[in-house]
Design a protein around this motif. Structure first.
Motif, PDB file in Angstrom:
ATOM      1  N   SER A  38       0.928  -1.164   0.037  1.00 31.80           N
ATOM      2  CA  SER A  38       0.104  -0.056   0.142  1.00 31.80           C
ATOM      3  C   SER A  38       0.779   1.286   0.061  1.00 31.80           C
ATOM      4  O   SER A  38       0.634   2.321  -0.835  1.00 31.80           O
ATOM      5  CB  SER A  38      -1.100  -0.097   1.236  1.00 31.80           C
ATOM      6  OG  SER A  38      -1.629   1.168   1.343  1.00 31.80           O
ATOM      7  N   ARG A 347      -8.678   2.533  -2.242  1.00 35.51           N
ATOM      8  CA  ARG A 347      -8.745   1.203  -2.708  1.00 35.51           C
ATOM      9  C   ARG A 347      -8.132  -0.095  -2.239  1.00 35.51           C
ATOM     10  O   ARG A 347      -8.359  -1.132  -1.944  1.00 35.51           O
ATOM     11  CB  ARG A 347      -8.984   1.123  -4.348  1.00 35.51           C
ATOM     12  CG  ARG A 347      -9.930   1.913  -5.058  1.00 35.51           C
ATOM     13  CD  ARG A 347     -10.101   1.420  -6.552  1.00 35.51           C
ATOM     14  NE  ARG A 347     -10.981   2.585  -7.216  1.00 35.51           N
ATOM     15  CZ  ARG A 347     -10.560   3.531  -7.987  1.00 35.51           C
ATOM     16  NH1 ARG A 347      -9.166   3.673  -8.274  1.00 35.51           N
ATOM     17  NH2 ARG A 347     -11.346   4.315  -8.831  1.00 35.51           N
ATOM     18  N   ILE A 348      -6.741   0.470  -2.130  1.00 32.42           N
ATOM     19  CA  ILE A 348      -5.743  -0.756  -1.646  1.00 32.42           C
ATOM     20  C   ILE A 348      -6.056  -0.941  -0.358  1.00 32.42           C
ATOM     21  O   ILE A 348      -5.941  -2.242   0.100  1.00 32.42           O
ATOM     22  CB  ILE A 348      -4.361  -0.006  -1.846  1.00 32.42           C
ATOM     23  CG1 ILE A 348      -3.826   0.201  -3.190  1.00 32.42           C
ATOM     24  CG2 ILE A 348      -3.336  -0.946  -0.983  1.00 32.42           C
ATOM     25  CD1 ILE A 348      -2.485   0.485  -3.487  1.00 32.42           C
ATOM     26  N   GLY A 350      -8.947  -0.586   1.093  1.00 34.80           N
ATOM     27  CA  GLY A 350     -10.078  -1.374   1.226  1.00 34.80           C
ATOM     28  C   GLY A 350      -9.871  -2.952   0.796  1.00 34.80           C
ATOM     29  O   GLY A 350     -10.492  -3.833   1.420  1.00 34.80           O
ATOM     30  N   SER A 351      -8.987  -2.903  -0.155  1.00 39.87           N
ATOM     31  CA  SER A 351      -8.848  -4.327  -0.779  1.00 39.87           C
ATOM     32  C   SER A 351      -8.008  -5.184   0.344  1.00 39.87           C
ATOM     33  O   SER A 351      -8.498  -6.312   0.382  1.00 39.87           O
ATOM     34  CB  SER A 351      -8.272  -4.353  -2.025  1.00 39.87           C
ATOM     35  OG  SER A 351      -9.160  -3.292  -3.026  1.00 39.87           O
ATOM     36  N   VAL A 354     -10.514  -6.405   3.020  1.00 40.66           N
ATOM     37  CA  VAL A 354     -11.496  -7.224   2.463  1.00 40.66           C
ATOM     38  C   VAL A 354     -10.470  -8.661   2.274  1.00 40.66           C
ATOM     39  O   VAL A 354     -11.159 -10.090   2.676  1.00 40.66           O
ATOM     40  CB  VAL A 354     -12.051  -7.070   0.965  1.00 40.66           C
ATOM     41  CG1 VAL A 354     -12.776  -8.109   0.402  1.00 40.66           C
ATOM     42  CG2 VAL A 354     -13.035  -5.872   1.148  1.00 40.66           C
ATOM     43  N   ILE A 355      -9.085  -8.646   1.628  1.00 40.97           N
ATOM     44  CA  ILE A 355      -8.471  -9.621   1.470  1.00 40.97           C
ATOM     45  C   ILE A 355      -8.198 -10.313   2.853  1.00 40.97           C
ATOM     46  O   ILE A 355      -8.365 -11.741   2.990  1.00 40.97           O
ATOM     47  CB  ILE A 355      -7.262  -9.365   0.656  1.00 40.97           C
ATOM     48  CG1 ILE A 355      -7.457  -9.234  -0.583  1.00 40.97           C
ATOM     49  CG2 ILE A 355      -6.214 -10.535   0.868  1.00 40.97           C
ATOM     50  CD1 ILE A 355      -6.230  -8.541  -1.464  1.00 40.97           C
TER      51      ILE A 355
END
Length: 655
Positions: A38, A347-348, A350-351, A354-355
């Motif tokens: 990130s 996005r990073i 959030g991703s 989630v990951i």
């Protein structure tokens, strides 16, 4: 601290230990790597944002060109996609129809309706379904007889051919017979339906499935062209294409637009249909004319939108789509580029969140799955060990793998087999010791007890004959005589068990022999409350047996069954060939049954569940059957009855 940690771990089940140990090893590296990625990605995004934005514009322009090109060829692709869709729809209808037939068959099998009614109900249900405008459902046998059809029901179409001369019905029948359970088959063929006024053959698609219980091939068919739209579809598709292009956003306010070589906007969020060939930017340059003339390239110009105080610099990538003569342009404001960097960072984060959550969940599930794979065999082993500990040496561990657990299970099975063999050897040795002792005992009993018993029985009979029945002493004399006979029978059973003679084999009609025994048993005082049913197989061959000894076996088993049915019941005596040179005799009663813990000891000498039994009847019975090289098997359930099966060879080996 570590002591408490280890104490906590030791109290956990194996699968929880794996979760506590493995899950951090999966999630912690992901968090660390995600944080590093990130940080680096955000820095790199800010450094190369201009180039990234230009790449995005290049990509969007290429994407739009590809989109136009794909629409140019869309109708052919649409046909192919429509055929796949039609196949899926026909398969769904076929499965639904199959389920209707299957449901009616279940009604028939349950006895609620007869077969003809079930098939009639299925026929009516199938005929009510339409497929498209002219398609329909039908059913036929593998011989081509139409069982369900809207127009030709009852005809045989096995040799029917399509417009190319191919016997498509015959192909369907053969493929159906070779199909797997639940398999949907397809066939496509040209067909001209004169009834519908067809002048030329049309492409017909049929999905079908075989229902073997009725020998029905259930099919759903329809014409492919009936699913195509007309030119209105193409216009609608073109409008959808334009909406798709206009819906693509570039940054916050950027967009994609298209124009022809005359400067007419063919696709634009708010200027569609207008001509902007001579439009100028904030510096007075005719940028649209420049784009039309060059057709491909990059252009950068200042543009001021309505409501803005000053112009902003806009960058546009434009390309040429030759089939339609269009210039495709993708533009965005430069000051919005850095918003993408911020969006990338968000996005990073959030991703990665989630990951981490997804990997955590998947890791937990996989750990539990791994624990299940490892612990289920161990739990099975523990259960088998508990059963063996209770004395169930016939329990075996399942050996399904070749790993260490499989090797352990195999070694344990071999160990229990050896222990079971040793137990059997000990039991055989003990039995031989008992038999030896019993032989000595029975010889002594015969000499020392039979003679006094004979004298007692003789005097008791004499006194009984001299005493009137109404005298009080008559009852006691009769009791002495009865108990003396019982003692004499016990001695005789001892002698029989200890010295069962070698069978004298001769061809014997078992049905005839058992018929005599059943007639005798039916008149026995202990069997008056029992109904005896004979089920003798007429195909039973003559069997080499000792008739007297088999008679003793049958009488013992019949009287035992009668004793088990004190309140009445039914005894069924069956005979049947048993394959491989054997015959089977089964004595089935509806009595009280035998407890499971008693079934293992029922053939042991002196074991009895009767109040006045000797415990030698079944032991002698088993001994006689085994001397004939046969087997005796007892299957019983408390409260439901007992099945005793005697399996005898037609021609036994040398005794």
């Amino acid at each position: 601290m570590h002591r408490y940690l280890f104490a906590f771990m030791n109290n956990l089940k194996l699968r929880w230990k794996m979760l506590v140990l493995v899950l951090p090893l999966v999630t912690v590296p992901i968090i660390v790597v995600g944080g590093v990625i990130s940080y680096i990605s955000t820095k790199q995004a800010y450094r190369g944002i201009t180039q990234t934005a230009r790449d995005d514009l290049e990509h969007m322009a290429s994407f739009t060109i590809d989109l136009l090109n794909s629409h140019h060829q869309q109708f052919q692709v649409y046909k192919q996609d429509k055929e796949r869709t039609v196949r899926l729809e026909l398969a769904t209808l076929t499965n639904l129809s199959y389920n209707v037939v299957e449901a009616e068959n279940r009604q028939y099998e349950s006895g609620k309706i007869d077969l003809r009614s079930a098939q009639e109900a299925a026929r009516k249900a199938l005929k009510r379904v339409n497929v498209g405008e002219t398609g329909y459902l039908y059913a036929m046998t593998t011989r081509g007889d139409l069982k369900v059809h809207i127009a030709r029901e009852g005809e045989n179409v096995y040799n029917e051919k399509d417009e190319n001369g191919r016997p498509f019905i015959r192909i369907m029948c053969r493929n159906a017979l070779k199909s797997k359970p639940g398999e949907i088959l397809y066939i496509v063929y040209p067909w001209r339906n004169a009834v519908l006024g067809d002048k030329y053959p049309r492409k017909k698609v049929v999905a079908y499935r075989y229902f073997p219980q009725w020998d029905w091939i259930i099919a759903a068919g329809g014409y492919l062209e009936e699913t195509y739209d007309n030119l209105a579809f193409e216009r609608r598709s073109f409008e959808e294409l334009k909406e798709k292009i206009k819906s693509k956003k570039v940054g916050r306010t950027g967009y994609i637009f298209c124009m022809d070589e005359k400067g007419n906007f063919t696709v634009h969020p708010d200027g569609e249909g207008k001509n902007f060939l001579n439009a100028v930017d904030s510096s007075g340059r005719k940028f649209i004319r420049e784009m039309v003339e060059k057709k491909r390239g990059w252009i950068r110009y200042p543009w001021k939108n309505v409501g803005e105080s000053h112009p902003r610099m806009k960058i546009v990538r434009y390309d040429y789509f030759r089939p339609w003569g269009w210039i495709v342009a993708v533009g965005s404001y430069e000051d919005e580029f850095y918003q993408e960097a911020n969006l990338i960072r968000g996005r990073i984060v959030g991703s990665m969140t989630v990951i981490i959550i997804v990997v955590g969940i998947l890791g937990t599930l996989l750990v539990f799955l791994a624990a299940k794979v490892l612990t289920d065999p161990i739990n099975h082993m523990m259960e088998v060990i508990r059963q063996v500990k209770k004395g169930r040496l016939d329990e075996q561990m399942e050996v399904e793998t070749s790993d260490e657990l499989g090797e352990l299970a195999g070694a344990f099975n071999r160990m229990t087999a050896i222990i079971r063999q040793n137990k059997e050897m000990e039991a055989n040795l003990a039995q031989q010791g008992k038999m030896a002792s019993l032989g000595v005992l029975s010889s002594g009993v015969a000499h020392e007890i039979n003679n006094p018993l004979g004298v007692i029985l003789g005097y008791a009979s004499y006194l009984e004959s001299k005493t009137a029945e109404e005298e009080p002493s008559f009852k006691y004399i009769h009791e002495i005589k009865r108990e003396s006979k019982r003692c004499k029978k016990i001695v005789q059973d001892l002698l029989s068990y200890a010295r069962t003679p070698k069978p004298s084999l001769e061809p014997t009609d078992l049905n005839h022999l058992l018929g005599q025994i059943v007639d005798f048993a039916a008149n026995h005082t202990d069997m008056h409350h029992v109904s005896i049913v004979r089920e003798f197989s007429p195909e039973l061959p003559p069997v080499m047996v000792d008739g007297d000894q088999i008679r003793q076996v049958a009488i013992n088993l019949i009287l035992n069954a009668g004793a088990a049915m004190t309140k009445g019941g039914t005894l069924t005596v069956k005979t049947a060939p048993d394959g491989e040179g054997y015959v089977r005799v089964v004595f089935s009663d509806t009595g009280a049954g035998i407890a499971r813990e008693d079934q293992e000891k029922i053939f042991e000498p002196f074991f009895t569940t009767k109040a006045r039994g000797t415990g030698l009847g079944l032991a002698i019975t088993k001994q006689i059957v085994e001397m004939h090289h046969g087997r005796i098997i007892i299957e019983s359930e408390v409260g439901k009855g007992t099945d005793v099966t005697v399996r005898l060879p037609v021609t036994p080996e040398e005794l």
